[in-house]
Scaffold this motif. Structure first.
Motif, PDB file in Angstrom:
ATOM      1  N   PRO A  44      32.219  32.575  48.112  1.00  0.00           N
ATOM      2  CA  PRO A  44      31.498  32.425  46.839  1.00  0.00           C
ATOM      3  C   PRO A  44      32.147  31.401  45.910  1.00  0.00           C
ATOM      4  O   PRO A  44      31.465  30.755  45.121  1.00  0.00           O
ATOM      5  CB  PRO A  44      31.526  33.820  46.217  1.00  0.00           C
ATOM      6  N   LEU A  45      33.453  31.249  46.035  1.00  0.00           N
ATOM      7  CA  LEU A  45      34.136  30.257  45.213  1.00  0.00           C
ATOM      8  C   LEU A  45      33.693  28.848  45.581  1.00  0.00           C
ATOM      9  O   LEU A  45      33.470  28.010  44.705  1.00  0.00           O
ATOM     10  CB  LEU A  45      35.652  30.407  45.378  1.00  0.00           C
ATOM     11  N   SER A  46      33.520  28.582  46.876  1.00  0.00           N
ATOM     12  CA  SER A  46      33.063  27.255  47.300  1.00  0.00           C
ATOM     13  C   SER A  46      31.577  27.060  46.986  1.00  0.00           C
ATOM     14  O   SER A  46      31.148  25.931  46.744  1.00  0.00           O
ATOM     15  CB  SER A  46      33.331  27.051  48.789  1.00  0.00           C
ATOM     16  N   LEU A  47      30.792  28.130  46.974  1.00  0.00           N
ATOM     17  CA  LEU A  47      29.379  28.009  46.624  1.00  0.00           C
ATOM     18  C   LEU A  47      29.187  27.611  45.163  1.00  0.00           C
ATOM     19  O   LEU A  47      28.146  27.049  44.812  1.00  0.00           O
ATOM     20  CB  LEU A  47      28.641  29.309  46.914  1.00  0.00           C
ATOM     21  N   THR A  48      30.177  27.878  44.320  1.00  0.00           N
ATOM     22  CA  THR A  48      30.067  27.463  42.920  1.00  0.00           C
ATOM     23  C   THR A  48      30.064  25.945  42.791  1.00  0.00           C
ATOM     24  O   THR A  48      29.556  25.410  41.807  1.00  0.00           O
ATOM     25  CB  THR A  48      31.210  28.042  42.062  1.00  0.00           C
ATOM     26  N   LEU A  49      30.637  25.255  43.760  1.00  0.00           N
ATOM     27  CA  LEU A  49      30.632  23.788  43.738  1.00  0.00           C
ATOM     28  C   LEU A  49      29.283  23.221  44.168  1.00  0.00           C
ATOM     29  O   LEU A  49      28.915  22.112  43.769  1.00  0.00           O
ATOM     30  CB  LEU A  49      31.733  23.249  44.657  1.00  0.00           C
ATOM     31  N   ILE A  50      28.549  23.962  44.972  1.00  0.00           N
ATOM     32  CA  ILE A  50      27.293  23.470  45.539  1.00  0.00           C
ATOM     33  C   ILE A  50      26.089  23.951  44.736  1.00  0.00           C
ATOM     34  O   ILE A  50      25.178  23.179  44.430  1.00  0.00           O
ATOM     35  CB  ILE A  50      27.159  23.929  47.010  1.00  0.00           C
ATOM     36  N   ILE A  51      26.073  25.232  44.386  1.00  0.00           N
ATOM     37  CA  ILE A  51      24.917  25.843  43.735  1.00  0.00           C
ATOM     38  C   ILE A  51      25.287  26.193  42.286  1.00  0.00           C
ATOM     39  O   ILE A  51      26.151  27.043  42.060  1.00  0.00           O
ATOM     40  CB  ILE A  51      24.470  27.113  44.492  1.00  0.00           C
ATOM     41  N   ARG A  53      23.823  27.911  40.033  1.00  0.00           N
ATOM     42  CA  ARG A  53      23.567  29.300  39.655  1.00  0.00           C
ATOM     43  C   ARG A  53      24.748  30.203  40.033  1.00  0.00           C
ATOM     44  O   ARG A  53      25.073  31.150  39.313  1.00  0.00           O
ATOM     45  CB  ARG A  53      22.284  29.796  40.334  1.00  0.00           C
ATOM     46  N   PHE A  54      25.379  29.937  41.165  1.00  0.00           N
ATOM     47  CA  PHE A  54      26.564  30.695  41.567  1.00  0.00           C
ATOM     48  C   PHE A  54      27.689  30.509  40.553  1.00  0.00           C
ATOM     49  O   PHE A  54      28.404  31.453  40.243  1.00  0.00           O
ATOM     50  CB  PHE A  54      27.039  30.272  42.965  1.00  0.00           C
ATOM     51  N   LYS A  55      27.842  29.293  40.063  1.00  0.00           N
ATOM     52  CA  LYS A  55      28.887  29.025  39.073  1.00  0.00           C
ATOM     53  C   LYS A  55      28.620  29.817  37.795  1.00  0.00           C
ATOM     54  O   LYS A  55      29.534  30.408  37.217  1.00  0.00           O
ATOM     55  CB  LYS A  55      28.956  27.532  38.771  1.00  0.00           C
ATOM     56  N   HIS A  56      27.368  29.839  37.360  1.00  0.00           N
ATOM     57  CA  HIS A  56      26.988  30.591  36.168  1.00  0.00           C
ATOM     58  C   HIS A  56      27.228  32.088  36.379  1.00  0.00           C
ATOM     59  O   HIS A  56      27.767  32.775  35.504  1.00  0.00           O
ATOM     60  CB  HIS A  56      25.519  30.315  35.830  1.00  0.00           C
ATOM     61  N   ASN A  57      26.828  32.609  37.536  1.00  0.00           N
ATOM     62  CA  ASN A  57      27.001  34.035  37.820  1.00  0.00           C
ATOM     63  C   ASN A  57      28.467  34.421  37.924  1.00  0.00           C
ATOM     64  O   ASN A  57      28.873  35.493  37.461  1.00  0.00           O
ATOM     65  CB  ASN A  57      26.268  34.418  39.097  1.00  0.00           C
ATOM     66  N   LEU A  58      29.275  33.578  38.551  1.00  0.00           N
ATOM     67  CA  LEU A  58      30.705  33.873  38.665  1.00  0.00           C
ATOM     68  C   LEU A  58      31.375  33.839  37.299  1.00  0.00           C
ATOM     69  O   LEU A  58      32.214  34.690  36.991  1.00  0.00           O
ATOM     70  CB  LEU A  58      31.386  32.893  39.624  1.00  0.00           C
ATOM     71  N   LEU A  62      33.328  36.963  35.577  1.00  0.00           N
ATOM     72  CA  LEU A  62      34.686  36.877  35.047  1.00  0.00           C
ATOM     73  C   LEU A  62      34.744  37.420  33.616  1.00  0.00           C
ATOM     74  O   LEU A  62      35.664  38.164  33.263  1.00  0.00           O
ATOM     75  CB  LEU A  62      35.183  35.430  35.088  1.00  0.00           C
ATOM     76  N   LYS A  63      33.762  37.060  32.798  1.00  0.00           N
ATOM     77  CA  LYS A  63      33.721  37.560  31.420  1.00  0.00           C
ATOM     78  C   LYS A  63      33.486  39.071  31.402  1.00  0.00           C
ATOM     79  O   LYS A  63      34.118  39.800  30.636  1.00  0.00           O
ATOM     80  CB  LYS A  63      32.600  36.870  30.643  1.00  0.00           C
ATOM     81  N   PHE A  64      32.558  39.538  32.238  1.00  0.00           N
ATOM     82  CA  PHE A  64      32.247  40.958  32.296  1.00  0.00           C
ATOM     83  C   PHE A  64      33.481  41.776  32.681  1.00  0.00           C
ATOM     84  O   PHE A  64      33.790  42.804  32.068  1.00  0.00           O
ATOM     85  CB  PHE A  64      31.114  41.207  33.297  1.00  0.00           C
ATOM     86  N   THR A  65      34.194  41.321  33.702  1.00  0.00           N
ATOM     87  CA  THR A  65      35.394  42.026  34.153  1.00  0.00           C
ATOM     88  C   THR A  65      36.452  42.063  33.058  1.00  0.00           C
ATOM     89  O   THR A  65      37.114  43.082  32.858  1.00  0.00           O
ATOM     90  CB  THR A  65      35.964  41.342  35.409  1.00  0.00           C
ATOM     91  N   HIS A  66      36.617  40.949  32.361  1.00  0.00           N
ATOM     92  CA  HIS A  66      37.597  40.862  31.281  1.00  0.00           C
ATOM     93  C   HIS A  66      37.300  41.912  30.209  1.00  0.00           C
ATOM     94  O   HIS A  66      38.183  42.694  29.827  1.00  0.00           O
ATOM     95  CB  HIS A  66      37.545  39.444  30.692  1.00  0.00           C
ATOM     96  N   GLU A  67      36.065  41.949  29.751  1.00  0.00           N
ATOM     97  CA  GLU A  67      35.700  42.892  28.689  1.00  0.00           C
ATOM     98  C   GLU A  67      35.664  44.340  29.189  1.00  0.00           C
ATOM     99  O   GLU A  67      35.996  45.261  28.445  1.00  0.00           O
ATOM    100  CB  GLU A  67      34.364  42.494  28.077  1.00  0.00           C
ATOM    101  N   LEU A  68      35.265  44.544  30.440  1.00  0.00           N
ATOM    102  CA  LEU A  68      35.272  45.892  31.007  1.00  0.00           C
ATOM    103  C   LEU A  68      36.694  46.452  31.075  1.00  0.00           C
ATOM    104  O   LEU A  68      36.920  47.634  30.787  1.00  0.00           O
ATOM    105  CB  LEU A  68      34.646  45.888  32.403  1.00  0.00           C
ATOM    106  N   THR A  69      37.644  45.620  31.406  1.00  0.00           N
ATOM    107  CA  THR A  69      39.037  46.072  31.462  1.00  0.00           C
ATOM    108  C   THR A  69      39.533  46.456  30.075  1.00  0.00           C
ATOM    109  O   THR A  69      40.214  47.472  29.916  1.00  0.00           O
ATOM    110  CB  THR A  69      39.931  44.987  32.088  1.00  0.00           C
ATOM    111  N   ALA A 150      41.728  38.889  45.057  1.00  0.00           N
ATOM    112  CA  ALA A 150      41.552  37.434  44.962  1.00  0.00           C
ATOM    113  C   ALA A 150      40.690  37.101  43.743  1.00  0.00           C
ATOM    114  O   ALA A 150      40.944  36.120  43.036  1.00  0.00           O
ATOM    115  CB  ALA A 150      40.924  36.889  46.236  1.00  0.00           C
ATOM    116  N   PHE A 151      39.669  37.926  43.495  1.00  0.00           N
ATOM    117  CA  PHE A 151      38.852  37.739  42.287  1.00  0.00           C
ATOM    118  C   PHE A 151      39.717  37.885  41.041  1.00  0.00           C
ATOM    119  O   PHE A 151      39.594  37.100  40.092  1.00  0.00           O
ATOM    120  CB  PHE A 151      37.700  38.748  42.278  1.00  0.00           C
ATOM    121  N   HIS A 152      40.595  38.890  41.025  1.00  0.00           N
ATOM    122  CA  HIS A 152      41.481  39.077  39.868  1.00  0.00           C
ATOM    123  C   HIS A 152      42.408  37.875  39.689  1.00  0.00           C
ATOM    124  O   HIS A 152      42.620  37.419  38.555  1.00  0.00           O
ATOM    125  CB  HIS A 152      42.302  40.357  40.019  1.00  0.00           C
TER     126      HIS A 152
END
Length: 182
Positions: A44-51, A53-58, A62-69, A150-152
């Motif tokens: 998914p990290l490499s898909l952010t370079l190509i698509i 929408r993947f970059k926006h979703n990732l 990242l923001k959601f995880t930050h605030e959820l924590t 790895a996501f963290h």
């Protein structure tokens, strides 16, 4: 109860990994799940370079995880959650301190504020389920744990900056010392 289950599962997982890997740390079979999980995160990290929408979703994740924590740590310190907002330009979680009579208890400000940088929340959520399945599925859980870790790490690299309000509010020296020791 939640904290007790999390601590128990963390201890069990640490002992299990230490026993499996500690006795024969050179055997490559011990690391298959962890290796697969880390490598799988690169997809998914490499898909952010190509698509785009993947970059926006990732970025949103990242923001959601930050605030959820922040929110989950605030609950552990008996804070009342006031707001939890995740939008494109506006992301925050606010909590109200515990009040006893007229006195506000501000216990836990630094742990709550710096928790997104130290606590891999999705990884911790997987630990209790690691022992639920058969031993043959342990590799799958290890892969999921490595994927979420790895996501963290990706979130840590992308979000840890001195201009980040969390780090500025706790003090740059204190934040740096705590982040390097954890």
């Amino acid at each position: 109860l939640f904290l007790g289950v999390m601590i128990t599962s963390l201890v069990k997982n640490a002992i299990d990994i230490w026993i499996r890997v500690g006795w024969d740390w050179r055997h490559p079979g011990n690391y298959v799940g962890l290796t697969v999980g880390f490598i799988t995160y690169l997809v998914p990290l490499s898909l952010t370079l190509i698509i785009p929408r993947f970059k926006h979703n990732l970025a949103w994740m990242l923001k959601f995880t930050h605030e959820l924590t922040h929110t989950l740590m605030a609950l552990l310190f008996f804070r009342k959650i006031h707001e939890f907002v995740i939008k494109d330009g506006d992301c925050y979680a606010s909590s109200l301190p515990l009040k006893i009579g007229n006195k506000k208890i501000t216990l836990g400000y630094v742990p709550i504020t710096l928790s997104p940088y130290c606590i891999p929340i999705f990884t911790f959520m997987l630990f209790p389920f690691r022992f639920a399945g058969d031993g043959h599925y342990m590799v799958v859980f290890d892969a999921l744990i490595a994927f979420t870790y790895a996501f963290h790490l990706h979130a840590f690299i992308m979000q840890t900056r001195y201009y980040q309000s969390d780090i500025e509010n706790c003090g740059k020296a204190r934040s740096t010392a705590l982040l390097f020791t954890l």
